[in-house]
Scaffold this active site. Structure first.
Site, PDB file in Angstrom:
ATOM      1  N   ASP A  41      40.052  50.529  57.835  1.00 60.79           N
ATOM      2  CA  ASP A  41      39.979  49.660  56.674  1.00 60.79           C
ATOM      3  C   ASP A  41      40.835  48.431  57.002  1.00 60.79           C
ATOM      4  O   ASP A  41      41.562  48.416  57.998  1.00 60.79           O
ATOM      5  CB  ASP A  41      40.515  50.399  55.447  1.00 60.79           C
ATOM      6  CG  ASP A  41      40.577  49.539  54.202  1.00 60.79           C
ATOM      7  OD1 ASP A  41      39.654  48.737  53.984  1.00 60.79           O
ATOM      8  OD2 ASP A  41      41.572  49.667  53.460  1.00 60.79           O
ATOM      9  N   ASP A  56      42.610  45.821  54.292  1.00 62.13           N
ATOM     10  CA  ASP A  56      43.743  45.566  53.402  1.00 62.13           C
ATOM     11  C   ASP A  56      44.547  46.837  53.166  1.00 62.13           C
ATOM     12  O   ASP A  56      44.009  47.864  52.751  1.00 62.13           O
ATOM     13  CB  ASP A  56      43.250  44.991  52.072  1.00 62.13           C
ATOM     14  CG  ASP A  56      42.646  43.621  52.254  1.00 62.13           C
ATOM     15  OD1 ASP A  56      43.286  42.767  52.887  1.00 62.13           O
ATOM     16  OD2 ASP A  56      41.515  43.396  51.776  1.00 62.13           O
TER      17      ASP A  56
END
Length: 266
Positions: free
Chosen positions: A7, A9
């Site tokens: 991922d 953020d």
């Protein structure tokens, strides 16, 4: 060939509190939208997947009409898209200025995976320019060039829906058995396991209290010299090192999935 899928953020860098939140607030001010999210406000907004979706949660028809903003559905959608482009530019400038340092272990582990012949990818519902800026800052331009990046509005449903991870699996040409995801949030875990992927969590600023059910391993970070990883949950008995390495990820892949077929397909 195994793949390590990050991922963006909260995983590559702890971007929400010091990056996205001030970028949203600056954008609202520039566009005369009378909203300034507090830290507590934003802790709730991060539960919504996607930046435009977070903005749209504020810009309802009633709110827009009350404050003289575009009120009909299409006009509001266009206004949100315009604001989000500006917010992305503000945020990207912050990343390029070095305001958001990478999280521990990101460049190290990605480099180890690449050297061992693993594939590398990022799967995020954030805007592609933001994701690429964070990735390049986190691992360097040379290593970033070896990543496949899946980001933004390329899927119909954003996290916690599994769409972005299902798309990544399809385009990478791999099965869920060959991928390990690094996530930081409960909605990210739900998205990854919904696609059948084993998931390692590195909890971030807003996600320490999330429900990480179904994750193979939950850590404070991936660890680096001077900042070792702390184990928060280890349901499969992986017993990772204080500096998490490929052997730990191989152990995650070798163990049974910590979720059922019903959970995987919900």
């Amino acid at each position: 060939m195994p793949h390590l899928i990050f991922d963006c953020d909260g995983v590559l860098a702890d971007t929400e509190r010091g990056g996205h939140l001030p970028a949203f607030n600056q954008t609202f001010a520039e566009y005369n939208v009378p909203v300034q999210w507090s830290d507590a406000d934003y802790a709730q907004k991060v539960l919504i997947g996607g930046g435009k979706e977070r903005m749209a949660s504020v810009l309802t028809a009633a709110f827009a009409a009350e404050h003289g903003l575009p009120a009909d559905t299409e006009a509001r959608r266009a206004f949100v898209a315009e604001m989000h482009r500006r917010k992305t530019a503000i945020y990207t400038e912050m990343v390029n200025a070095g305001a958001l340092p990478p999280r521990p272990g990101i460049a190290r582990l990605a480099g180890e995976a690449h050297a061992a012949g693993w594939g590398l990818a990022v799967a995020s519902t954030s805007a592609p320019p933001s994701v690429r800026a964070v990735l390049q800052h986190a691992v360097g331009d040379a290593l970033a060039a070896h990543f496949d990046v899946f980001a933004g509005d390329i899927v119909e449903h954003k996290k916690p829906a599994p769409d972005i991870y299902e798309l990544a699996l399809t385009r990478l040409g791999i099965s869920p058995e060959d991928g390990v995801v690094i996530e930081d949030s409960g909605i990210g875990v739900r998205a990854a396991i919904g696609a059948g992927l084993r998931t390692v969590v590195t909890a971030s600023a807003y996600t320490g209290g999330d429900d990480f059910s179904g994750a193979s391993l939950v850590l404070s970070s991936l660890g680096d010299d001077g900042e070792p990883a702390t184990v928060i949950e280890d349901p499969l008995g992986v017993h990772p090192a204080a500096i998490v390495g490929l052997d730990d990820l191989r152990a995650v892949l070798e163990r049974p999935r910590p979720f059922s077929t019903t959970e995987e397909n919900r």
